[in-house]
Design a protein around this motif. Structure first.
Motif, PDB file in Angstrom:
ATOM      1  N   ILE A 156       1.004  -1.169   0.042  1.00 37.90           N
ATOM      2  CA  ILE A 156      -0.089   0.037   0.066  1.00 37.90           C
ATOM      3  C   ILE A 156       0.848   1.142  -0.006  1.00 37.90           C
ATOM      4  CG2 ILE A 156      -1.700   1.498   1.124  1.00 37.90           C
ATOM      5  CD1 ILE A 156      -2.770  -1.306  -0.144  1.00 37.90           C
ATOM      6  N   ARG A 157       0.725   2.052  -1.144  1.00 37.10           N
ATOM      7  CA  ARG A 157       1.658   3.236  -1.066  1.00 37.10           C
ATOM      8  C   ARG A 157       0.950   4.375  -0.602  1.00 37.10           C
ATOM      9  NH1 ARG A 157       5.796   3.446  -4.908  1.00 37.10           N
ATOM     10  NH2 ARG A 157       6.647   1.240  -4.770  1.00 37.10           N
ATOM     11  N   ASP A 158      -0.419   4.379  -0.573  1.00 33.70           N
ATOM     12  CA  ASP A 158      -1.139   5.558   0.018  1.00 33.70           C
ATOM     13  C   ASP A 158      -2.498   5.168   0.216  1.00 33.70           C
ATOM     14  OD1 ASP A 158      -1.491   8.018   1.281  1.00 33.70           O
ATOM     15  OD2 ASP A 158      -1.401   9.006  -0.515  1.00 33.70           O
ATOM     16  N   ALA A 159      -3.093   5.699   1.195  1.00 34.35           N
ATOM     17  CA  ALA A 159      -4.632   5.501   1.448  1.00 34.35           C
ATOM     18  C   ALA A 159      -5.364   6.823   1.670  1.00 34.35           C
ATOM     19  CB  ALA A 159      -4.885   4.687   2.412  1.00 34.35           C
ATOM     20  N   ILE A 160      -6.575   6.767   1.411  1.00 38.01           N
ATOM     21  CA  ILE A 160      -7.289   8.212   1.692  1.00 38.01           C
ATOM     22  C   ILE A 160      -8.856   7.895   1.877  1.00 38.01           C
ATOM     23  CG2 ILE A 160      -7.929   8.622  -0.783  1.00 38.01           C
ATOM     24  CD1 ILE A 160      -7.416  11.720  -0.232  1.00 38.01           C
ATOM     25  N   VAL A 161      -9.590   8.692   2.648  1.00 40.99           N
ATOM     26  CA  VAL A 161     -10.892   8.428   2.770  1.00 40.99           C
ATOM     27  C   VAL A 161     -11.609   9.425   1.811  1.00 40.99           C
ATOM     28  CG1 VAL A 161     -13.005   8.770   4.347  1.00 40.99           C
ATOM     29  CG2 VAL A 161     -10.751   7.944   5.201  1.00 40.99           C
ATOM     30  N   VAL A 203      -7.144   2.641  -1.327  1.00 40.70           N
ATOM     31  CA  VAL A 203      -6.009   2.376  -1.194  1.00 40.70           C
ATOM     32  C   VAL A 203      -5.209   2.401  -2.642  1.00 40.70           C
ATOM     33  CG1 VAL A 203      -6.336   1.214   0.851  1.00 40.70           C
ATOM     34  CG2 VAL A 203      -6.308  -0.145  -1.218  1.00 40.70           C
ATOM     35  N   LEU A 204      -4.100   2.726  -2.505  1.00 38.06           N
ATOM     36  CA  LEU A 204      -3.310   2.891  -3.836  1.00 38.06           C
ATOM     37  C   LEU A 204      -1.844   1.581  -3.531  1.00 38.06           C
ATOM     38  CD1 LEU A 204      -3.150   4.176  -6.589  1.00 38.06           C
ATOM     39  CD2 LEU A 204      -1.129   5.768  -5.519  1.00 38.06           C
ATOM     40  N   THR A 205      -2.089   0.996  -4.751  1.00 45.48           N
ATOM     41  CA  THR A 205      -0.929  -0.344  -4.609  1.00 45.48           C
ATOM     42  C   THR A 205       0.294   0.188  -5.026  1.00 45.48           C
ATOM     43  OG1 THR A 205      -1.469  -1.640  -6.304  1.00 45.48           O
ATOM     44  CG2 THR A 205      -2.938  -1.762  -4.674  1.00 45.48           C
ATOM     45  N   SER A 206       1.255  -0.385  -4.941  1.00 44.63           N
ATOM     46  CA  SER A 206       2.696  -0.511  -5.552  1.00 44.63           C
ATOM     47  C   SER A 206       2.716  -0.687  -6.990  1.00 44.63           C
ATOM     48  CB  SER A 206       3.777  -1.511  -4.889  1.00 44.63           C
ATOM     49  OG  SER A 206       3.286  -2.755  -4.905  1.00 44.63           O
TER      50      SER A 206
END
Length: 353
Positions: A180-185, A192-195
């Motif tokens: 998981i590179r980043d996550a946001i509500v 979630v943003l994956t590699s």
């Protein structure tokens, strides 16, 4: 003549629009009961009219610096911060620290709101992590939810404020598991943003799992490019892809109708404030009262060199000094703090799971 406490709200409104900073506005609410009522009534509107602040942390204080006004404000911390108490940035206005005790099992994640002084405490996650995001959960008993993950490990961890234990989830798509590179509500869901530059939705019930979205026309990833972060202005979900070899960034918006990433070639009146791993934001500059900063560009902070970079979408770059009033004893690299995001904790719609 009536006293200061009897000034009409209309006059107070004009005063705050023209002359008060974020810190001044917060102080105004403590003058008297009438001014506190006014400050609460117009807080959301006022904060939306304020540009991001640059935040520095020393061992005893939080320093907010207005890059555009070149004014410095300090807020004392309720307890000292040392080099061992790592800061993980901010989420929903809360600064996130690892508050280490003498024994590892007593270590806690300490969330502190520098304006309201509200604190949240969570036990430290069992697995390594370097990013956390905070959300609220609409249940009969109001509670918060914290998601922790490491950008280099194929897992994430979730904990509710009403519980003590963390729930873990690991990706099993070996031999190349996601990270998981980043996550946001965003609009009631955790994205979630994956590699692999894939985007998915994190579901909390009936069990932890991630559903990848079938999105076409994603950015091509190679050794010289890396996914930086997810960012949103509340209405649009965007991804920033950064070059590892230069200061160039490309921004994509997720088109939910056609389910594809669309490269953004014009921000119009918006500007992207890029904060590396410490949080980023997308802001409408026209809402900032009395300020004339460039829009349609990317603002990026330097490390501790008192400079920031403005990158325009036509590949022009300008480096600006942040002034001589910047603190020089910061324990960590500075990052952006967004006043308009500091009073709302994003809520999750669990019924959509």
């Amino acid at each position: 003549m009536k006293g200061w406490s009897d000034l009409p709200h209309e006059l107070l409104y004009e005063i705050t629009k023209k002359s008060l900073s974020v810190i001044d506005y917060l102080i105004l609410g403590y003058v008297c009961r009438e001014w506190k009522s006014f400050a609460e009534e117009y807080k959301k509107e006022f904060m939306a009219s304020q540009p991001p602040l640059t935040l520095f942390l020393s061992s005893k204080a939080i320093s907010f610096y207005s890059t555009f006004d070149q004014r410095l404000y300090k807020v004392l911390l309720p307890s000292p911060i040392s080099n061992q108490n790592r800061c993980f940035g901010f989420t929903c206005g809360y600064l996130v620290f690892l508050d280490k005790k003498n024994r590892k099992e007593d270590s806690q994640l300490w969330l502190l709101h520098p304006f309201t002084r509200h604190e949240l405490r969570f036990r430290e996650p069992p697995k390594p992590y370097n990013r956390v995001i905070l959300a609220s959960v609409a249940t009969p008993v109001p509670e918060f939810l914290l998601v922790a993950f490491c950008q280099f490990l194929p897992c994430f961890q979730v904990c509710r404020s009403t519980q003590t234990n963390w729930t873990q989830f690991e990706f099993k798509n070996f031999p190349f598991p996601w990270r998981i590179r980043d996550a946001i509500v965003f609009k009631g869901k955790i994205y979630v943003l994956t590699s692999e530059a894939e985007i998915g939705v994190l579901h909390l019930s009936p069990h932890l799992h991630v559903t990848l979205l079938n999105v076409g026309h994603g950015p091509h990833m190679d050794m010289n490019r890396g996914v930086q972060c997810l960012v949103s202005d509340g209405q649009h979900l965007m991804m920033v892809v950064s070059s590892l070899a230069s200061i160039q960034h490309t921004v994509y918006e997720l088109n939910f109708v056609h389910m594809e990433w669309m490269m953004m070639v014009n921000f119009a009146d918006q500007a992207l404030f890029l904060g590396r791993s410490m949080g980023s934001g997308f802001c409408n500059i026209t809402r900032w009262e009395g300020r004339q900063q460039p829009s349609n560009c990317i603002y990026e902070l330097g490390s501790r060199n008192r400079r920031y970079i403005v990158s325009f979408l036509d590949d022009r770059h300008h480096m600006f000094s942040q002034g001589n009033h910047m603190p020089n004893d910061s324990l960590f690299d500075p990052f952006w703090y967004f006043p308009h995001l500091s009073y709302n904790v994003d809520s999750l719609c669990l019924s959509d799971d």
